[in-house]
Design a protein around this motif. Structure first.
Motif, PDB file in Angstrom:
ATOM      1  N   PHE A 146      -3.346  -2.660   4.482  1.00 22.53           N
ATOM      2  CA  PHE A 146      -3.560  -4.079   3.382  1.00 22.53           C
ATOM      3  C   PHE A 146      -2.299  -2.573   2.485  1.00 22.53           C
ATOM      4  O   PHE A 146      -1.412  -2.938   1.448  1.00 22.53           O
ATOM      5  CB  PHE A 146      -5.057  -4.276   2.438  1.00 22.53           C
ATOM      6  CG  PHE A 146      -3.742  -4.128   1.123  1.00 22.53           C
ATOM      7  CD1 PHE A 146      -3.728  -5.669   1.159  1.00 22.53           C
ATOM      8  CD2 PHE A 146      -4.454  -3.567  -0.246  1.00 22.53           C
ATOM      9  CE1 PHE A 146      -3.498  -6.488  -0.883  1.00 22.53           C
ATOM     10  CE2 PHE A 146      -4.150  -4.151  -1.092  1.00 22.53           C
ATOM     11  CZ  PHE A 146      -3.843  -5.314  -1.509  1.00 22.53           C
ATOM     12  N   MET A 147      -3.093  -1.041   2.246  1.00 20.64           N
ATOM     13  CA  MET A 147      -2.430  -0.053   1.837  1.00 20.64           C
ATOM     14  C   MET A 147      -0.511   0.431   2.437  1.00 20.64           C
ATOM     15  O   MET A 147       0.335   0.002   1.309  1.00 20.64           O
ATOM     16  CB  MET A 147      -2.681   1.310   1.555  1.00 20.64           C
ATOM     17  CG  MET A 147      -3.917   1.317   0.993  1.00 20.64           C
ATOM     18  SD  MET A 147      -4.652   1.388  -0.340  1.00 20.64           S
ATOM     19  CE  MET A 147      -3.864   3.087  -0.918  1.00 20.64           C
ATOM     20  N   GLU A 148      -0.267  -0.047   3.586  1.00 15.84           N
ATOM     21  CA  GLU A 148       0.638  -0.234   4.519  1.00 15.84           C
ATOM     22  C   GLU A 148       1.640  -1.266   3.748  1.00 15.84           C
ATOM     23  O   GLU A 148       3.134  -1.029   2.890  1.00 15.84           O
ATOM     24  CB  GLU A 148       0.940   0.522   5.926  1.00 15.84           C
ATOM     25  CG  GLU A 148       2.131   0.221   6.247  1.00 15.84           C
ATOM     26  CD  GLU A 148       1.950  -0.087   7.516  1.00 15.84           C
ATOM     27  OE1 GLU A 148       2.214   0.142   8.346  1.00 15.84           O
ATOM     28  OE2 GLU A 148       1.249   0.018   8.237  1.00 15.84           O
ATOM     29  N   THR A 149       1.168  -2.510   3.890  1.00 16.12           N
ATOM     30  CA  THR A 149       2.091  -3.321   3.757  1.00 16.12           C
ATOM     31  C   THR A 149       2.521  -3.391   1.791  1.00 16.12           C
ATOM     32  O   THR A 149       3.601  -3.889   1.510  1.00 16.12           O
ATOM     33  CB  THR A 149       1.343  -5.047   4.016  1.00 16.12           C
ATOM     34  OG1 THR A 149       0.406  -5.183   3.634  1.00 16.12           O
ATOM     35  CG2 THR A 149       1.698  -4.888   5.618  1.00 16.12           C
ATOM     36  N   SER A 150       1.026  -3.235   1.398  1.00 15.65           N
ATOM     37  CA  SER A 150       2.029  -3.527  -0.212  1.00 15.65           C
ATOM     38  C   SER A 150       2.656  -2.516  -0.855  1.00 15.65           C
ATOM     39  O   SER A 150       3.392  -2.700  -1.403  1.00 15.65           O
ATOM     40  CB  SER A 150       0.732  -2.998  -0.790  1.00 15.65           C
ATOM     41  OG  SER A 150      -1.050  -4.536  -0.646  1.00 15.65           O
ATOM     42  N   VAL A 151       2.466  -1.327  -0.142  1.00 12.42           N
ATOM     43  CA  VAL A 151       3.520  -0.054  -1.550  1.00 12.42           C
ATOM     44  C   VAL A 151       5.113  -0.222  -0.074  1.00 12.42           C
ATOM     45  O   VAL A 151       6.065   0.165  -1.188  1.00 12.42           O
ATOM     46  CB  VAL A 151       2.743   1.286  -0.377  1.00 12.42           C
ATOM     47  CG1 VAL A 151       3.748   2.381  -0.917  1.00 12.42           C
ATOM     48  CG2 VAL A 151       1.422   1.886  -1.384  1.00 12.42           C
ATOM     49  N   SER A 152       4.773  -0.612   0.736  1.00 14.49           N
ATOM     50  CA  SER A 152       5.734  -0.976   1.923  1.00 14.49           C
ATOM     51  C   SER A 152       7.047  -1.952   1.269  1.00 14.49           C
ATOM     52  O   SER A 152       8.279  -1.650   1.511  1.00 14.49           O
ATOM     53  CB  SER A 152       5.871  -0.559   3.282  1.00 14.49           C
ATOM     54  OG  SER A 152       5.283  -1.706   3.331  1.00 14.49           O
ATOM     55  N   GLY A 153       6.104  -2.930   0.452  1.00  8.59           N
ATOM     56  CA  GLY A 153       7.620  -4.617   0.136  1.00  8.59           C
ATOM     57  C   GLY A 153       7.199  -5.297   0.528  1.00  8.59           C
ATOM     58  O   GLY A 153       7.875  -5.787   0.882  1.00  8.59           O
ATOM     59  N   GLN A 154       6.289  -4.998   2.060  1.00 11.77           N
ATOM     60  CA  GLN A 154       6.106  -6.460   3.176  1.00 11.77           C
ATOM     61  C   GLN A 154       5.853  -7.381   2.915  1.00 11.77           C
ATOM     62  O   GLN A 154       5.982  -8.047   3.331  1.00 11.77           O
ATOM     63  CB  GLN A 154       5.297  -5.784   4.123  1.00 11.77           C
ATOM     64  CG  GLN A 154       5.984  -4.308   5.524  1.00 11.77           C
ATOM     65  CD  GLN A 154       5.112  -4.306   6.133  1.00 11.77           C
ATOM     66  OE1 GLN A 154       4.426  -4.667   6.641  1.00 11.77           O
ATOM     67  NE2 GLN A 154       5.640  -2.884   6.454  1.00 11.77           N
TER      68      GLN A 154
END
Length: 873
Positions: A396-404
Motif C-alpha cells: 500500500f505504501m509503494e502504490t500510494s507514494v509512487s502514484g500507481q
C-alpha cells in the motif's frame, strides 16, 4: 259474505298548542320571553395605567417581552412556547449585548435545563442560541463558573434514557470544547467514560449513522487537544522538533482536583478497543452495501482519527507513559507487542480493494486505508508483524507514494496528497528497518514521488523534510538512518541532491517556506557531509547550477537576477552561509555575487554579510586571492551612488540616498584588505588594476574609494612604481579639479560646512599619496598649472576657465591647511608659482569673461597669494 267497513276518517279539529318532542341530552333553548341580561362595554385605556409603563427603559424582544419573561417561558409546558422563548432571547441579546454581560450566569443557569428537553426542535434551537450568541459573547470572560454550570446538565443528558438526547448531549459538549478547549482536559475522565458507554451500545442505532457521527466528531475534537510531542515537518533546523506539549505539561495544565492523570490514561486505554470494535462493526455492515454511504464513511473516518489521536498521545508522549502503555497491552501476541484488538483492525486491511467502485468510493477507501496504515506505523513493534500482513502495508505504501493509484480529478489528487504527507513522516524509520527487495522498491517509489509532485504542493515540502532526515545524521542521535555505504541508497541520495538547485529556481520568491527548507537542507549538507565523500562531491558540483539562483550574467552585458534578490532576509542569510562551504569559489560565482551586491534591491545588511562571508572563505582558503581582490575592485568601481552629485541642495549627509552605505562598504573592504597578509604583495597584485580603473571615466565617489584602497596598501615612502605614478598623476589632477568644482557655492559666494566636509572626504586620499611621494605631488601641480596655459576666445571657455581657476585655488588652499602637505609644498615652490603666474595671466588677458567671474577669480587669487606668502615667509 258481508264486506268489512273501512276505517272511518275523522276530521281533525284545530290544535292550539303543538307539542315539541325534545331529544334526550339536548339543552332547552331559552324561552322567547326571557330577559337578555348581557352587557356590552368598551375598555377605557389610560396611558398612565398601561402595562407597558412597567417595562419602560428595559430591553424587550420583538414581541415586547423582557429577558426575565422569556427565561420564564423556557419552562413552559408547550414546546412551541419554549422554542419561541429561545428565539426571543436570541433576538434580544443580539439587539442588546449588554444584557448578556449583566445576566450571563442567570441566562446559562436557566437555559441549561433545556439540554435534556424532550422536544428535538427546542434542543436544536438551544444549540444555535449557544453557538451563535451565548458562547461568542462570553469568550472574553473567565469561563470557570460558566462551564461548571452547563457541564452538570450535559453530563446528566449523556446518561438520559433517550438515545437522541444522549447523542445531542455530546454535540453540546463538542460546542463547549470548541469555545473553551481546556474544558475537555478538565472533565476528561468522565467524558471518556460517557463516550465509551455510548459507543458500546451503538448496535441499537447503527442504522442512523448521522447521530453517531455527531458524537464521534466531538470525540475527535477533544482527543486532538491531548498533549503530545508529535513530530512535525518543520523547516527550521535551529529549533528542536519539539513544539507540542508533553505529558508533564498535561499534568500541570489539568489540576488534580478535576481528574487524576492515571485514571484519564486508564479511560483512554479502555476506549481504544471500543473504538476499534465500533470501526469493525461499520466495516462489516458496509461490506454488504454496493456503495460506501457518506454517513458510514464519516463515522469510520472519525473512529480511525480517534484511534490515531490516542496512539499519538501514548507513542509521541514521554517514555514514561509510552512504557506504561506498551506494558498494559503486552498480551499474548506472540512476537508482536501490538494489542490484540488492533491486530483485528489490521486484519481487515486493505478495505475494499475492488476495482468496480466509483472514483468517490476509491477516494474514501484510500482515506480509511491510509488511516489504518498510520495507526499501524505508530507502534514500535510493527517491524515484528507477520510477514503477510507486513507485505500488505508495504504494498500500500509503494502504490500510494509512487502514484500507481489512479486519480482522475484534481480534488482526488489533492485529497490523496494530503494523506500521503502524513504517511511520509514514517519513511526514514521504515527504510532503515526493512531489508531485501522492499527497501529498493520503496526508495524508487519515494524518488518518483519527489520528482513528479508539483512544485507548489504540500507533498513536495513533506518530501524535502523526509530527505533531510534520510540524507543527514539525526541531531538527536548523531547517526545516519540510512547506510551511506549502500550503493543503491547512495544513488537515490545523489538524485535528491541534484534536484535541490533546480527547486530553488522553481520556487523563486513565491514559495518562501519551501525555499527555506531547501536552503536549510543545503546548509546542513555542506556542514555534515563527510569529507571526500560522494555527498560532499555532489555539493561541490552544485556550484554551477546554484549560480543562477543568485544572478545570471549574459554575454551582452545584461544581467538577469535570480530569486536570491527578492527572498526575505532569513533565506538570504542561509544562502550566503552556504557559500562558505564550497572548497573553491570560482570567478563566475563571485561575478554573480558582485552583480547582486550592485543591485539597488539588495539590503545593505545582506551586502555586508556577503563581504563578511567571502572574507571568511578567503581566510579558509576557499577563494583565490586574485578573484577576491577582483571582487572588491568591481564592487567599489561599479557601485552607483544616487544621486551621482552627492552634495544635497539642502539638509545633511544622512539624507543622501546611499552615499553613507557606500562609505561603509569602502571602510569594510579596506578593513578586509588590511587583514589579507603582506600589504606589499597585495599592492603588487592590485596596483595596475586600481590605477587603470581610476583613469577611466568613473564618478568621483568611486575614484575616491579606489584611492582609499591604494592608501591602505601603500606605505611611506610610496611603493608605487614610476609608471603608476606617472599615470596616476594625470588622473589625480583631473580628479582634484572635479572634486573642488563639484562644491556648489551659495549666493554670497560661501560654501556650507557639510559640502566642505564632503569635499575633504574626496581630497584626503590624495593628500596621503602626496605625503608619501614628492614626485607625484610635483607632477600633479605641473599638470594643473599647464591646464591653465591654453588660450581660447569663447564665452563657454571663459566660463570653464573661471570654474577651473576657482577649483585649483580651492585645492591649493586645502593643501595649505594640511600641515604635512605644507611641508611638501615648500619643495614644490616652482610649480606653485607657475600656477599663480598662469592664473594671473589668464585673468588679465581673458576679455570674454563676465564681470562676476572676474570678481570670483580675483577673490581666489587674493586668498591664494595670502596663503603662499604666509607659507614662504
Amino acid at each position: 259474505m258481508v264486506r268489512s267497513k273501512p276505517p272511518s276518517k275523522k276530521k281533525q279539529r284545530g290544535v292550539d298548542f303543538n307539542k315539541i318532542k325534545r331529544k334526550i341530552g339536548r339543552k332547552l333553548p331559552p324561552p322567547k320571553n326571557a330577559t337578555n341580561t348581557e352587557i356590552k362595554s368598551k375598555a377605557i385605556i389610560l396611558p398612565e395605567q398601561s402595562v407597558a409603563s412597567d417595562k419602560a427603559g428595559l430591553a424587550v424582544s420583538k414581541k415586547g417581552l423582557t429577558l426575565k419573561e422569556l427565561l420564564q417561558q423556557t419552562s413552559h409546558h408547550n414546546a412551541k412556547v419554549r422554542k419561541d422563548a429561545l428565539i426571543g432571547i436570541k433576538d434580544l441579546v443580539r439587539k442588546h449585548p449588554a444584557e448578556l454581560k449583566l445576566h450571563k450566569l442567570a441566562i446559562v443557569e436557566k437555559l441549561r435545563e433545556r439540554i435534556s428537553d424532550e422536544n428535538k426542535s427546542v434542543r436544536e434551537m438551544l444549540y444555535q442560541l449557544l453557538k451563535e450568541v451565548i458562547f461568542p459573547g462570553s469568550k472574553e470572560d473567565i469561563p470557570g463558573p460558566f462551564i461548571s454550570l452547563i457541564m452538570v446538565y450535559i453530563f446528566n443528558a449523556m446518561t438520559h434514557l433517550s438515545i437522541d438526547i444522549r447523542l445531542m448531549a455530546f454535540k453540546f459538549f463538542d460546542l463547549v470544547v470548541q469555545h473553551y478547549p481546556s474544558s475537555f482536559l478538565m472533565y476528561a475522565e468522565k467524558v471518556l467514560q460517557n463516550y465509551e458507554d455510548i459507543l458500546r451500545k451503538n448496535q441499537t442505532y447503527l442504522q442512523d449513522r448521522g447521530k453517531l457521527k455527531s458524537a464521534l466528531v466531538g470525540l475527535v475534537r477533544g482527543l486532538s487537544l491531548l498533549p503530545c510531542n508529535e513530530r512535525k515537518a518543520d523547516s527550521s533546523d535551529e529549533k528542536v522538533l519539539d513544539t507540542q506539549r508533553t505529558l508533564h505539561a498535561f499534568e500541570l495544565e489539568v489540576p488534580m482536583k478535576h481528574t487524576g492523570i492515571s485514571s484519564t490514561i486508564k479511560k483512554l486505554e479502555d476506549l481504544m478497543p471500543v473504538l476499534v470494535n465500533c470501526f469493525l462493526e461499520f466495516t462489516s455492515s458496509v461490506r454488504q452495501m454496493p456503495v460506501l454511504e457518506t454517513q458510514s464513511f464519516d463515522c469510520m473516518q472519525c473512529a480511525l482519527q480517534s484511534i490515531d489521536l490516542v496512539c499519538k498521545f501514548f507513542f509521541y508522549g514521554t517514555n514514561k507513559h509510552q512504557t506504561a502503555y506498551d506494558g498494559s497491552y503486552a498480551m499474548a501476541c506472540g512476537e508482536n507487542a501490538m494489542p490484540v484488538f488492533l491486530r483485528k483492525l489490521l486484519e481487515v486491511f486493505p478495505l475494499n480493494s475492488k476495482q468496480d467502485v466509483s472514483e468517490k468510493d476509491h477516494d474514501r477507501y484510500f482515506i480509511l486505508n491510509a488511516g489504518i496504515t498510520e495507526i499501524f506505523l505508530h507502534f514500535s513493534g510493527w517491524n515484528c508483524t507477520h510477514a503477510i500482513l507486513m507485505e500488505k502495508f508495504l504494498e500500500f505504501m509503494e502504490t500510494s507514494v509512487s502514484g500507481q493509484i489512479s486519480c482522475n480529478t484534481r480534488s482526488s489528487k489533492a485529497l490523496r496528497e494530503k494523506h500521503l504527507v502524513s504517511l511520509l513522516q514514517f519513511f526514514p524509520k521504515l527504510l532503515s528497518q526493512i531489508t531485501g527487495n522492499w527497501k529498493s522498491r520503496l526508495l524508487q517509489a519515494f524518488t518518483k514521488a519527489f520528482k513528479d509532485c508539483k512544485t507548489e504542493s504540500s507533498l513536495k515540502l513533506a518530501c524535502l523534510s523526509v530527505i533531510k532526515e534520510m540524507l543527514l545524521p539525526s541531531r538527536m542521535q548523531g547517526t545516519l538512518l540510512l547506510d551511506a555505504t549502500d550503493t543503491e541508497i547512495l544513488d537515490h541520495q545523489i538524485t535528491w541532491i541534484r534536484e535541490l538547485p533546480l527547486l530553488l529556481l522553481q520556487f523563486g520568491d513565491k514559495h518562501l517556506s519551501s525555499s527555506k527548507v531547501v536552503l536549510h537542507l543545503l546548509l546542513r549538507l555542506a556542514q555534515f557531509a563527510p569529507m571526500n565523500s560522494s555527498l560532499a562531491w555532489e555539493y561541490e558540483n552544485m556550484q554551477h547550477s546554484l549560480r543562477d539562483f543568485y544572478c545570471t550574467c549574459l554575454d551582452k552585458g545584461s544581467i538577469c537576477y535570480g530569486p536570491f534578490i527578492k527572498l526575505p532576509r532569513d533565506c538570504q542569510e542561509l544562502s550566503i552561509c552556504c557559500l562558505y562551504y564550497f572548497s573553491s569559489l570560482d570567478s563566475l560565482m563571485l561575478r554573480a555575487l558582485s552583480c547582486c551586491c550592485l543591485s539597488n534591491n539588495l539590503e545593505p545588511f545582506v551586502l555586508f554579510r556577503i563581504i563578511e562571508v567571502l572574507q571568511s572563505a578567503y581566510k579558509a582558503g576557499h577563494v583565490q586571492i586574485a578573484d577576491h581582490l577582483s571582487f572588491f575592485v568591481t564592487l567599489l568601481a561599479c557601485f552607483r551612488v544616487y544621486p551621482e552629485n552627492f552634495y544635497p541642495s539642502s539638509g545633511n549627509d544622512e539624507k543622501i540616498l546611499n552615499h553613507g552605505t557606500f562609505k561603509a562598504i569602502t571602510s569594510a573592504i579596506c578593513s578586509c584588505l588590511s587583514q589579507m597578509g603582506d600589504d606589499n604583495l597585495v599592492l603588487q597584485t592590485l596596483e595596475k588594476i586600481i590605477v587603470d580603473e581610476i583613469s577611466l571615466n568613473l564618478p568621483l565617489v568611486n575614484k575616491c574609494a579606489l584611492l582609499r584602497m591604494l592608501v591602505v596598501l601603500d606605505s611611506k615612502p610610496t611603493r608605487l612604481s614610476e609608471q603608476s605614478i606617472i599615470k596616476l598623476s594625470k588622473s589625480l589632477s583631473e580628479y582634484l579639479i572635479d572634486a573642488a568644482s563639484s562644491i556648489p557655492e551659495n549666493d554670497d559666494g560661501s560654501s556650507d560646512s557639510v559640502r566642505l566636509r564632503n569635499c575633504v572626504y574626496l581630497l584626503i586620499p590624495c593628500f596621503f599619496l602626496f605625503d608619501r611621494s614628492d614626485k607625484l605631488l610635483n607632477l600633479v601641480l605641473d599638470l594643473m598649472g599647464s591646464s591653465l596655459g591654453e588660450n581660447y576666445s569663447s564665452v563657454e571657455y571663459a566660463f570653464d576657465l573661471s570654474r577651473k581657476i576657482c577649483a585649483i585655488s580651492s585645492v591649493l588652499l586645502f593643501m595649505y591647511k594640511d600641515v604635512k602637505i605644507q611641508r611638501r609644498l615648500l619643495l614644490c615652490q616652482v610649480s606653485v608659482n607657475r600656477i599663480l603666474h598662469n592664473i594671473l595671466f589668464q585673468s588679465s588677458t581673458e576679455t570674454n569673461m563676465p564681470l562676476e567671474q572676474r570678481q570670483r577669480i580675483q577673490s581666489a587669487v587674493d586668498q591664494l597669494q595670502s596663503a603662499t606668502s604666509r607659507l614662504y615667509c
